[in-house]
Design a protein around this motif. Structure first.
Motif, mmCIF file in Angstrom:
data_model
loop_
_atom_site.group_PDB
_atom_site.id
_atom_site.type_symbol
_atom_site.label_atom_id
_atom_site.label_comp_id
_atom_site.label_asym_id
_atom_site.label_seq_id
_atom_site.Cartn_x
_atom_site.Cartn_y
_atom_site.Cartn_z
ATOM 1 N N THR A 194 10.046 2.046 -3.197
ATOM 2 C CA THR A 194 8.834 1.979 -4.013
ATOM 3 C C THR A 194 9.031 1.030 -5.183
ATOM 4 O O THR A 194 9.984 1.167 -5.956
ATOM 5 N N ALA A 195 8.146 0.047 -5.288
ATOM 6 C CA ALA A 195 8.258 -0.973 -6.338
ATOM 7 C C ALA A 195 7.084 -1.939 -6.212
ATOM 8 O O ALA A 195 6.354 -1.912 -5.213
ATOM 9 N N VAL A 196 6.961 -2.787 -7.212
ATOM 10 C CA VAL A 196 6.101 -3.958 -7.083
ATOM 11 C C VAL A 196 6.954 -5.056 -6.464
ATOM 12 O O VAL A 196 8.051 -5.352 -6.951
ATOM 13 N N TYR A 197 6.440 -5.653 -5.399
ATOM 14 C CA TYR A 197 7.166 -6.696 -4.691
ATOM 15 C C TYR A 197 6.591 -8.062 -5.050
ATOM 16 O O TYR A 197 5.371 -8.267 -5.001
ATOM 17 N N LEU B 241 7.479 -10.599 4.733
ATOM 18 C CA LEU B 241 8.567 -9.636 4.608
ATOM 19 C C LEU B 241 8.179 -8.405 5.425
ATOM 20 O O LEU B 241 7.293 -7.653 5.030
ATOM 21 N N GLN B 242 8.812 -8.270 6.581
ATOM 22 C CA GLN B 242 8.588 -7.097 7.419
ATOM 23 C C GLN B 242 9.528 -5.998 6.959
ATOM 24 O O GLN B 242 10.749 -6.191 6.931
ATOM 25 N N MET B 243 8.958 -4.866 6.613
ATOM 26 C CA MET B 243 9.746 -3.760 6.069
ATOM 27 C C MET B 243 9.616 -2.558 6.995
ATOM 28 O O MET B 243 8.511 -2.033 7.177
ATOM 29 N N ASN B 244 10.714 -2.150 7.577
ATOM 30 C CA ASN B 244 10.748 -1.011 8.486
ATOM 31 C C ASN B 244 11.600 0.109 7.897
ATOM 32 O O ASN B 244 12.374 -0.114 6.970
ATOM 33 N N SER B 245 11.451 1.292 8.453
ATOM 34 C CA SER B 245 12.240 2.446 8.013
ATOM 35 C C SER B 245 12.207 2.603 6.497
ATOM 36 O O SER B 245 13.240 2.769 5.841
ATOM 37 N N ARG C 142 0.848 -1.197 0.000
ATOM 38 C CA ARG C 142 0.000 0.000 0.000
ATOM 39 C C ARG C 142 0.873 1.231 0.000
ATOM 40 O O ARG C 142 2.101 1.131 -0.032
ATOM 41 N N LEU C 143 0.252 2.389 0.050
ATOM 42 C CA LEU C 143 0.958 3.662 0.165
ATOM 43 C C LEU C 143 1.309 3.916 1.627
ATOM 44 O O LEU C 143 0.442 3.805 2.505
ATOM 45 N N VAL C 144 2.569 4.264 1.878
ATOM 46 C CA VAL C 144 3.028 4.533 3.228
ATOM 47 C C VAL C 144 4.018 5.687 3.188
ATOM 48 O O VAL C 144 4.700 5.895 2.177
ATOM 49 N N GLN C 145 4.104 6.430 4.274
ATOM 50 C CA GLN C 145 5.050 7.529 4.334
ATOM 51 C C GLN C 145 6.457 7.023 4.634
ATOM 52 O O GLN C 145 6.632 5.962 5.267
ATOM 53 N N ALA C 146 7.437 7.784 4.212
ATOM 54 C CA ALA C 146 8.826 7.441 4.511
ATOM 55 C C ALA C 146 9.004 7.300 6.017
ATOM 56 O O ALA C 146 8.453 8.080 6.801
ATOM 57 N N GLY C 147 9.770 6.286 6.401
ATOM 58 C CA GLY C 147 9.970 5.995 7.811
ATOM 59 C C GLY C 147 8.967 5.013 8.381
ATOM 60 O O GLY C 147 9.148 4.515 9.503
ATOM 61 N N GLY C 148 7.933 4.726 7.619
ATOM 62 C CA GLY C 148 6.894 3.816 8.077
ATOM 63 C C GLY C 148 7.257 2.357 7.870
ATOM 64 O O GLY C 148 8.363 2.026 7.426
ATOM 65 N N SER C 149 6.306 1.490 8.203
ATOM 66 C CA SER C 149 6.517 0.041 8.134
ATOM 67 C C SER C 149 5.371 -0.625 7.394
ATOM 68 O O SER C 149 4.235 -0.127 7.393
ATOM 69 N N LEU C 150 5.689 -1.744 6.782
ATOM 70 C CA LEU C 150 4.695 -2.603 6.139
ATOM 71 C C LEU C 150 5.112 -4.050 6.351
ATOM 72 O O LEU C 150 6.307 -4.342 6.470
ATOM 73 N N ARG C 151 4.122 -4.926 6.360
ATOM 74 C CA ARG C 151 4.410 -6.356 6.334
ATOM 75 C C ARG C 151 3.746 -6.959 5.115
ATOM 76 O O ARG C 151 2.521 -6.927 4.981
ATOM 77 N N VAL D 281 18.610 -3.359 1.763
ATOM 78 C CA VAL D 281 17.532 -3.532 2.738
ATOM 79 C C VAL D 281 18.022 -4.124 4.051
ATOM 80 O O VAL D 281 17.250 -4.229 5.012
ATOM 81 N N LYS D 282 19.284 -4.494 4.108
ATOM 82 C CA LYS D 282 19.827 -5.120 5.311
ATOM 83 C C LYS D 282 19.668 -4.201 6.510
ATOM 84 O O LYS D 282 19.989 -3.008 6.446
ATOM 85 N N GLY D 283 19.173 -4.766 7.596
ATOM 86 C CA GLY D 283 18.957 -3.984 8.803
ATOM 87 C C GLY D 283 17.600 -3.310 8.874
ATOM 88 O O GLY D 283 17.202 -2.810 9.930
ATOM 89 N N ARG D 284 16.887 -3.294 7.752
ATOM 90 C CA ARG D 284 15.553 -2.669 7.725
ATOM 91 C C ARG D 284 14.453 -3.691 7.452
ATOM 92 O O ARG D 284 13.339 -3.543 7.961
ATOM 93 N N PHE D 285 14.751 -4.690 6.633
ATOM 94 C CA PHE D 285 13.753 -5.692 6.259
ATOM 95 C C PHE D 285 14.067 -7.007 6.965
ATOM 96 O O PHE D 285 15.238 -7.344 7.197
ATOM 97 N N THR D 286 13.013 -7.767 7.257
ATOM 98 C CA THR D 286 13.166 -9.078 7.868
ATOM 99 C C THR D 286 12.255 -10.072 7.163
ATOM 100 O O THR D 286 11.036 -9.856 7.081
ATOM 101 N N ILE D 287 12.846 -11.148 6.667
ATOM 102 C CA ILE D 287 12.073 -12.218 6.040
ATOM 103 C C ILE D 287 11.843 -13.317 7.068
ATOM 104 O O ILE D 287 12.704 -13.591 7.918
ATOM 105 N N SER D 288 10.678 -13.931 7.001
ATOM 106 C CA SER D 288 10.377 -15.049 7.893
ATOM 107 C C SER D 288 9.372 -15.959 7.204
ATOM 108 O O SER D 288 8.804 -15.597 6.171
#
Length: 127
Positions: free
Chosen positions: A91-94, A81-85, A10-19, A64-71
């Protein structure tokens, strides 16, 4: 037939998080290496992260190292894929991808090595 369905973009502001969530059907993922890739407009698809069948081995792109976490949760046939900061350059299609019986996930940074792909989910990070 193995099918992968991504969600959570989705759309998120810089510094935000998505899973992001990748739900797999048509097979059990407990023998699959699972990867995340992304593709921005006008750019090639690029590796983000990969996790081996058990979750004991993981690789990340330097960007993405240090910001994203795969599980993964094999019981739920799901990969996350937890995406922080988040940054605007994220911005992309994942896309979620899968390949069976991988002994060395170090080689799984190439999209060409994966047998199965999802349709992608859009992540947009605003500045």
């Amino acid at each position: 037939q193995v099918q992968l369905v991504e969600s959570g973009g989705r759309l998120v502001q810089a510094g935000g998080s998505l899973r992001l969530v990748c739900a797999v059907s048509g097979g059990t993922i407990n023998t699959y290496a699972m990867g995340w890739f992304r593709q921005a407009p006008g750019k090639e698809r690029e590796f983000v992260s990969v996790i081996n069948w058990s979750g004991s081995s993981i690789n990340y792109a330097d960007s993405v190292k240090g910001r994203f976490t795969i599980s993964r949760d094999n019981a739920k046939n799901t990969v996350y894929l937890q995406m922080n900061s988040l940054k605007p350059e994220d911005t992309a299609v994942y896309y979620c991808a899968a390949h069976p019986y991988v002994l060395n996930i170090g080689i799984m940074t190439s999209a060409l090595r994966y047998d199965y792909w999802g349709q992608g989910t859009q992540v947009t990070v605003s500045s």
